[in-house]
Design an enzyme around this catalytic site. Structure first.
Site, short mmCIF file in Angstrom:
data_model
loop_
_atom_site.label_atom_id
_atom_site.label_comp_id
_atom_site.label_asym_id
_atom_site.label_seq_id
_atom_site.Cartn_x
_atom_site.Cartn_y
_atom_site.Cartn_z
N LYS A 26 0.84 -1.21 0.00
CA LYS A 26 0.00 0.00 0.00
C LYS A 26 0.87 1.25 0.00
O LYS A 26 0.64 2.18 -0.78
CB LYS A 26 -0.90 -0.03 1.25
CG LYS A 26 -1.43 1.32 1.71
CD LYS A 26 -2.33 1.16 2.89
CE LYS A 26 -2.20 1.96 4.13
NZ LYS A 26 -1.29 2.99 4.39
N ASN A 27 1.88 1.27 0.87
CA ASN A 27 2.64 2.51 1.04
C ASN A 27 3.67 2.75 -0.06
O ASN A 27 4.36 3.76 -0.04
CB ASN A 27 3.27 2.56 2.44
CG ASN A 27 2.20 2.81 3.50
OD1 ASN A 27 1.08 3.21 3.17
ND2 ASN A 27 2.52 2.57 4.76
N CYS A 120 -5.74 8.12 9.10
CA CYS A 120 -5.95 7.50 10.40
C CYS A 120 -5.68 8.51 11.51
O CYS A 120 -4.73 9.29 11.43
CB CYS A 120 -5.00 6.33 10.59
SG CYS A 120 -5.45 4.86 9.68
N ARG A 127 -2.46 15.12 11.40
CA ARG A 127 -1.03 14.86 11.22
C ARG A 127 -0.40 16.00 10.43
O ARG A 127 -0.91 16.40 9.40
CB ARG A 127 -0.86 13.49 10.57
CG ARG A 127 -1.13 12.37 11.59
CD ARG A 127 -1.61 11.11 10.96
NE ARG A 127 -0.57 10.39 10.26
CZ ARG A 127 -0.84 9.36 9.45
NH1 ARG A 127 -2.07 8.98 9.24
NH2 ARG A 127 0.15 8.72 8.86
N ASP A 310 3.75 0.36 12.55
CA ASP A 310 2.58 -0.25 11.93
C ASP A 310 2.34 -1.68 12.41
O ASP A 310 1.26 -2.23 12.21
CB ASP A 310 2.73 -0.24 10.39
CG ASP A 310 3.04 1.17 9.91
OD1 ASP A 310 2.17 2.02 10.01
OD2 ASP A 310 4.19 1.40 9.49
N ARG A 403 -9.18 0.02 4.10
CA ARG A 403 -8.31 1.01 3.47
C ARG A 403 -6.95 0.38 3.15
O ARG A 403 -6.23 0.84 2.28
CB ARG A 403 -8.07 2.18 4.42
CG ARG A 403 -9.19 3.19 4.45
CD ARG A 403 -8.82 4.37 5.31
NE ARG A 403 -7.49 4.79 4.97
CZ ARG A 403 -6.53 5.08 5.84
NH1 ARG A 403 -6.77 5.03 7.13
NH2 ARG A 403 -5.35 5.44 5.45
N1 EPU Z 1 5.69 14.54 10.73
C1 EPU Z 1 5.77 15.88 11.01
N2 EPU Z 1 5.68 16.76 9.98
C2 EPU Z 1 5.52 16.36 8.69
C3 EPU Z 1 5.47 14.99 8.40
C4 EPU Z 1 5.55 14.10 9.46
O1 EPU Z 1 5.88 16.26 12.15
O2 EPU Z 1 5.44 17.22 7.81
C5 EPU Z 1 5.77 13.59 11.84
C6 EPU Z 1 4.53 12.73 11.99
O3 EPU Z 1 3.49 13.39 12.65
C7 EPU Z 1 5.07 11.55 12.78
C8 EPU Z 1 6.49 11.40 12.24
O4 EPU Z 1 6.80 12.66 11.62
O5 EPU Z 1 5.14 11.87 14.14
C9 EPU Z 1 6.67 10.31 11.24
O6 EPU Z 1 5.69 10.46 10.28
P1 EPU Z 1 5.90 9.95 8.81
O7 EPU Z 1 5.87 11.17 7.95
O8 EPU Z 1 7.00 8.99 8.73
O9 EPU Z 1 4.58 9.17 8.68
P2 EPU Z 1 3.63 9.32 7.52
O10 EPU Z 1 4.40 9.66 6.33
O11 EPU Z 1 2.49 10.14 7.91
C10 EPU Z 1 3.97 6.81 6.77
C11 EPU Z 1 3.02 5.73 6.46
C12 EPU Z 1 2.37 5.26 7.73
C13 EPU Z 1 3.44 4.78 8.69
C14 EPU Z 1 4.51 5.84 8.89
C15 EPU Z 1 5.69 5.29 9.68
C16 EPU Z 1 2.25 6.27 4.26
C17 EPU Z 1 1.12 6.75 3.40
N3 EPU Z 1 2.01 6.22 5.55
O12 EPU Z 1 3.17 7.81 7.35
O13 EPU Z 1 1.53 4.20 7.40
O14 EPU Z 1 2.87 4.49 9.93
O15 EPU Z 1 4.99 6.32 7.63
O16 EPU Z 1 6.58 6.29 10.00
O17 EPU Z 1 3.30 5.90 3.76
C18 EPU Z 1 -0.23 2.75 7.76
O18 EPU Z 1 0.11 2.15 6.73
O19 EPU Z 1 -1.09 2.29 8.57
C19 EPU Z 1 0.35 4.03 8.07
C20 EPU Z 1 -0.20 4.88 8.94
#
Ligand code: EPU
Length: 422
Positions: A26-27, A120, A127, A310, A403
């Site tokens: 998915k990711n 989520c 986020r 995850d 999802r």
């Molecule tokens: N963060 C910030 N600012 C930003 C972006 C991120 O503060 O501009 C913070 C987030 O709030 C979090 C941390 O950085 O505390 C890490 O977030 P990250 O950006 O790595 O997460 P994400 O990109 O929102 C992706 C996956 C998630 C997975 C995380 C693991 C996708 C679409 N989503 O999320 O997947 O948990 O990386 O780090 O790739 C899932 O598949 O269930 C899922 C939630």
């Protein structure tokens, strides 16, 4: 947050057996589809998971003017004639990955307008996207926020030297792919290293991009004028792999997981070694065998290659079935342990120390209950809990599970689960 009226009904306790195939990640899929905007040509995608968020991205691409054909796990996307720089706010608000369209749209058309992305509810408030905005601004974009819509504009993006103050998967991917068409050489430091990142870079390189170092903390991107079409086979979903491995262990069952990359869940397998869960692996299969005795073990979530957030929710359910005390420390998201309250209602012996830490005392016989899935990974954890529990478990708000997990009831029934969707 989007909800649904459909429910899962699970009767337990269950033993599972046989084999289950892992679908495309998915990711990665959710980044490859937006990346098609960088390529004014046909992109052929195979092993595409047929899940809700992917369907939404295909709709977004069509709305932007792309020609899309999708048939099962294969899709062709051609963005040669995109006519809009505006993301449909109703759709984009529903899922986090919609932010991935912004950079490619900006690089390709010189503008992008979009709402704050949803997804989520696992982090405080909505986020954040501060890193994306900061990096795009440094690349030369002008950022405006009006009537809850962001508008970014830039004639041509410039290369940057950028250090991510926080390790972020989506921000790393977004800046990496946007820089593929920027002027000059971009160097990104403190990057996320998830396997989907080198897979995305390999795909872009096959399209003519010049990216090196993806999968390490430093990524270098030499901007090029134009990209051309290519084929990508989406790599196996390592979170599905880990989920099924944990499911088999929690249900004290033997299960073969196929079309997977065991090496992508090495941190989980290292924990299995300590817990006493036996397994055999090849390059693309993993067989979980029945454990004689499972000893509880602490887990702390960490960016890849550490133990990923995850898999924390399914792992916490596993710890209700192992013997002893374990401390689960969720370092990435402050709402991803809230579901343990529901596990406690099902009979688990869990104490929440603070939003980031719980102590689990096992083993316990869980009891079926009516529960609500708060997010994707907690939702699948509840499916595992329902399969381990005595009696009937009803899981509401299954939209959140679907999802990320395609045809999960059918696939779990095929390995012996008593689960149906109503
Ligand atoms: N963060 C910030 N600012 C930003 C972006 C991120 O503060 O501009 C913070 C987030 O709030 C979090 C941390 O950085 O505390 C890490 O977030 P990250 O950006 O790595 O997460 P994400 O990109 O929102 C992706 C996956 C998630 C997975 C995380 C693991 C996708 C679409 N989503 O999320 O997947 O948990 O990386 O780090 O790739 C899932 O598949 O269930 C899922 C939630």
């Amino acid at each position: 947050m989007e909800t649904s009226a459909e429910k899962y009904i699970i009767n337990g306790p269950t033993r599972i057996a046989g084999s289950i195939r892992v679908n495309g990640a998915k990711n990665l899929a959710l980044k490859v589809l937006p990346a098609c905007l960088l390529v004014p040509d046909a992109v052929d995608i195979t092993n595409l998971p047929n899940i809700e968020d992917v369907k939404k991205e295909l709709v977004i691409l069509r709305e932007l003017g792309a020609a899309v054909t999708a048939d099962g796990s294969r899709a062709t996307v051609n963005t040669a004639s995109i006519g809009s720089d505006h993301l449909n706010p109703e759709l984009a608000k529903k899922f986090r990955a919609s932010i991935m369209f912004v950079g490619p749209l900006l690089a390709r058309t010189g503008a992008a307008s979009f709402p704050h992305p949803g997804g989520c509810v696992i982090g405080a408030g909505s986020r954040p996207i501060d890193i994306f905005l900061d990096a795009f601004e440094k690349m030369g974009a002008r950022v405006e926020l009006r009537d809850q819509m962001y508008t970014l504009t830039a004639k041509r993006l410039n290369a940057i030297n950028y250090f991510f103050y926080k390790i972020s998967v989506t921000a790393t991917e977004a800046v990496m792919m946007t820089a593929a068409l920027a002027k000059g050489t971009t160097v990104l430091s403190n990057c996320a290293m998830e396997p989907e990142i080198p897979a995305l870079a390999d795909f872009l390189n096959r399209c003519g991009a010049k990216i090196s170092g993806a999968g390490t903390p430093t990524i270098t991107i030499e901007g090029v004028e134009k990209l051309h079409g290519a084929h990508i086979d989406i790599i196996p979903d390592r979170i599905e792999t880990g989920t099924f491995a944990i499911m088999a262990a929690a249900l004290k069952s033997e299960l073969t997981i196929t079309h997977c990359v065991p090496d992508h869940i090495r941190a989980l397998l290292a924990l299995f070694d300590r817990i006493g869960i036996p397994y055999n692996e090849t390059a693309d299969t993993l067989t979980i065998r029945k454990a004689k005795h499972m000893a509880s073990h602490d887990a702390i979530t960490h960016e890849y290659p550490g133990f990923i957030t995850d898999l924390q929710s399914p792992y916490t359910v596993l710890m209700t079935q192992t013997e002893g005390v374990s401390l689960i420390h969720e370092t990435i998201y402050d709402r991803r342990l809230l579901f343990t309250d529901t596990l406690a209602q099902m009979g688990a012996n869990i104490i929440m120390c603070d939003p980031h830490r719980v102590v689990v005392m096992g083993p316990t016989q869980l009891q079926g209950k009516t529960v609500i899935s708060p997010d994707l990974r907690a939702g699948i954890a509840m499916v595992i809990a329902g399969m381990a529990a005595e009696g009937t478990t009803t899981i509401e708000n299954i939209y959140q599970i679907e999802r990320g997990y395609e045809q999960i009831t059918e696939r779990l029934r095929a390995i012996g689960a008593d689960i149906k969707k109503i």
